[in-house]
Structures are given as C-alpha cells and as structure tokens.
Design an enzyme around this catalytic site. Structure first.
Site, PDB file in Angstrom:
ATOM      1  N   HIS A   1      51.119   9.704 -23.093  1.00 34.75           N
ATOM      2  CA  HIS A   1      50.746   9.292 -24.450  1.00 34.75           C
ATOM      3  C   HIS A   1      52.006   9.119 -25.278  1.00 34.75           C
ATOM      4  O   HIS A   1      52.924   9.942 -25.208  1.00 34.75           O
ATOM      5  CB  HIS A   1      49.863  10.366 -25.088  1.00 34.75           C
ATOM      6  CG  HIS A   1      48.933   9.824 -26.132  1.00 34.75           C
ATOM      7  ND1 HIS A   1      49.382   9.308 -27.325  1.00 34.75           N
ATOM      8  CD2 HIS A   1      47.578   9.692 -26.148  1.00 34.75           C
ATOM      9  CE1 HIS A   1      48.346   8.904 -28.051  1.00 34.75           C
ATOM     10  NE2 HIS A   1      47.242   9.122 -27.353  1.00 34.75           N
TER      11      HIS A   1
ATOM     12  N   ARG B   1      61.936  24.451   0.440  1.00 31.42           N
ATOM     13  CA  ARG B   1      62.351  24.349   1.845  1.00 31.42           C
ATOM     14  C   ARG B   1      61.628  23.179   2.479  1.00 31.42           C
ATOM     15  O   ARG B   1      60.752  22.569   1.864  1.00 31.42           O
ATOM     16  CB  ARG B   1      62.068  25.643   2.613  1.00 31.42           C
ATOM     17  CG  ARG B   1      60.597  26.013   2.760  1.00 31.42           C
ATOM     18  CD  ARG B   1      60.452  27.352   3.475  1.00 31.42           C
ATOM     19  NE  ARG B   1      59.062  27.761   3.614  1.00 31.42           N
ATOM     20  CZ  ARG B   1      58.277  27.444   4.626  1.00 31.42           C
ATOM     21  NH1 ARG B   1      58.749  26.683   5.605  1.00 31.42           N
ATOM     22  NH2 ARG B   1      57.037  27.865   4.687  1.00 31.42           N
TER      23      ARG B   1
ATOM     24  N   ALA C   1      50.873  26.834  -6.016  1.00 36.05           N
ATOM     25  CA  ALA C   1      49.930  26.991  -7.127  1.00 36.05           C
ATOM     26  C   ALA C   1      50.643  26.925  -8.468  1.00 36.05           C
ATOM     27  O   ALA C   1      51.720  27.497  -8.650  1.00 36.05           O
ATOM     28  CB  ALA C   1      49.182  28.307  -6.988  1.00 36.05           C
TER      29      ALA C   1
ATOM     30  N   THR D   1      56.629  16.357 -11.518  1.00 32.83           N
ATOM     31  CA  THR D   1      57.087  15.288 -12.400  1.00 32.83           C
ATOM     32  C   THR D   1      57.962  14.264 -11.679  1.00 32.83           C
ATOM     33  O   THR D   1      58.260  13.211 -12.242  1.00 32.83           O
ATOM     34  CB  THR D   1      57.880  15.867 -13.583  1.00 32.83           C
ATOM     35  OG1 THR D   1      59.014  16.588 -13.076  1.00 32.83           O
ATOM     36  CG2 THR D   1      57.020  16.818 -14.405  1.00 32.83           C
TER      37      THR D   1
END
Length: 239
Positions: free
Chosen positions: A154, A224, A201, A206
């Site tokens: 946005h 790794r 998790a 990005t």
C-alpha cells in the site's frame, strides 16, 4: 469387532460412498455432500471423502463467490473456506488432490490470480490475497496455519490519506515445489521461495529464498542449506 458393529460400519461406508457419487460444488452437489457427511467425523477425518468422487469434497459451509474457479480432481475444501472475487479479480486454480482447510480465505482483485499445485496442503486460517500480483504455489507444498500471502503493498507517501493511496507491487509471489512454511509465516510481494526450502514459524519473507534452504526470522534469512534434498519426490496424486 462384533457382527452388528461390522454391519453398521459397512452401512455407513455405503451411505457416504452413495451420496459422494452426487457431490460437487453446485447447490445439489453441496446437498449430497451434506448427506454424505452425516456419518463422517469432522476436520481431517473427512479428507478421505474427496477420493470418492473426482469432483472432490467441497464443504457445504464453504463459500465460492467467484466466476473463474478451476478445481482439480479429488480436491478437499474444508469448512468455512472463502473463495472471493473482488473487482477485476483473476482466476483461482486448485490442483489435483490439494487440501484447503477450515477458515482459509482466498481472494483475487485488481488482476491478481491464485494457483495452487497438486497435493499441496493449506492448513487452517491462512490468507491468500492476490491483488495487483499473483500467488503461485507449486506441488507438494505444506503450509501451516495462520500463514499469509500478500503480493502487493500500500502506498504511504506523505500528505495523502492512506486510504486514498494506490496499491502497488514488486511482483508475484512464487512458492516452488516441496516447500514447508511454518506457523504464521508472512510472504510479501516479489518473493520467490525455491524448491525444497523450509521457512521457520513466524518468519516474514521479504526477499527470495534459494532452493533447499532453511530460513527464519524477521526479515527471513537463510540459516543453513539442506544437504538431503530429494529430487523428484513422489506425489500421491499426479496431474
């Protein structure tokens, strides 16, 4: 098991198989699915019903508000899944033997589309919002609960209300085959996650992740490389 118990089990199985023969995503098909589900346990225990009919299992409580959905054979769409088409939304394609579990939300708009590959499993409460860019998920991908995919961003330039600023994108989200995403992973626009990678998790992805990597963190970084990556892993169902 005693004889009456065996008879009851066989009768229930015959009932489910009979009604699943008429199952499908339409109104009458949903009604048949509801009847077939009477004697079936909830949640994962209903996945096997998808193999009784090439049209698969579409829960009566799922909502498909979309004009361009392509469903592969033996798919499973669980309770309260929403497939929604916003303005100018592109197609949604769900591959053979894919499983979309409870409360997952899939939406397309502004030219975005969603493609989910063969034997990919999307666990509960995931969000796939394909606006501006598309979401392309390969075969045999395992996506844990509460994951989110946003192939857009946005605008937030100064001196303008956020609500009035346009959406933009760096490109599609591409998840290659045999990837595992842990609980609560967020994948942003323009990202490609390579084949056989594992994302820990809570990670926010990005940037691109090379194939065979183990990555985690905010933003996600490669920790790794897997040294036991198996090429051409067998899939139970093949398109």
């Amino acid at each position: 098991m005693c004889l009456p118990g065996i008879i009851r089990r066989k009768c229930k199985s015959a009932w489910m198989r009979f009604w699943m023969h008429f199952a499908g995503p339409g109104t009458l098909g949903r009604f048949a699915t509801r009847l077939a589900s009477w004697f079936a346990p909830p949640y994962y225990a209903r996945c096997y019903l998808a193999h009784f009919n090439p049209k698969g299992y579409v829960s009566p409580s799922a909502t498909i508000y979309h004009t361009n959905v392509k469903l592969g054979i033996n798919i499973f769409i669980g309770d309260r899944v929403m497939i929604f088409q916003d303005r100018d939304g592109g197609s949604v394609e769900i591959g053979t033997c894919a499983h979309i579990h409870v409360d997952t939300f899939i939406e397309t708009g502004d030219g975005g589309s969603v493609k989910i590959g063969t034997n990919t499993h999307i666990q509960p409460r995931c969000q796939l919002s394909a606006y501006k860019g598309s979401i392309i998920i390969g075969c045999g991908v395992q996506i844990a609960p509460n994951c989110a995919f946003y192939p857009y961003n946005h605008g937030f330039t100064p001196h303008e209300l956020i609500i009035k600023q346009p959406l933009n994108t760096k490109g599609d989200i591409i998840i290659e085959d045999d990837v595992w995403l842990g609980f609560g992973v967020i994948v942003l626009d323009g990202v490609r996650i390579g084949k056989g990678s594992v994302i820990g998790a809570g990670a926010v992805v990005t940037h691109d992740i090379p194939g065979g990597s183990v990555a985690a963190g905010i933003p996600a970084k490669v920790l790794r490389v897997r040294n036991n990556l198996i090429e051409g892993a067998n899939q139970r169902c093949v398109e």
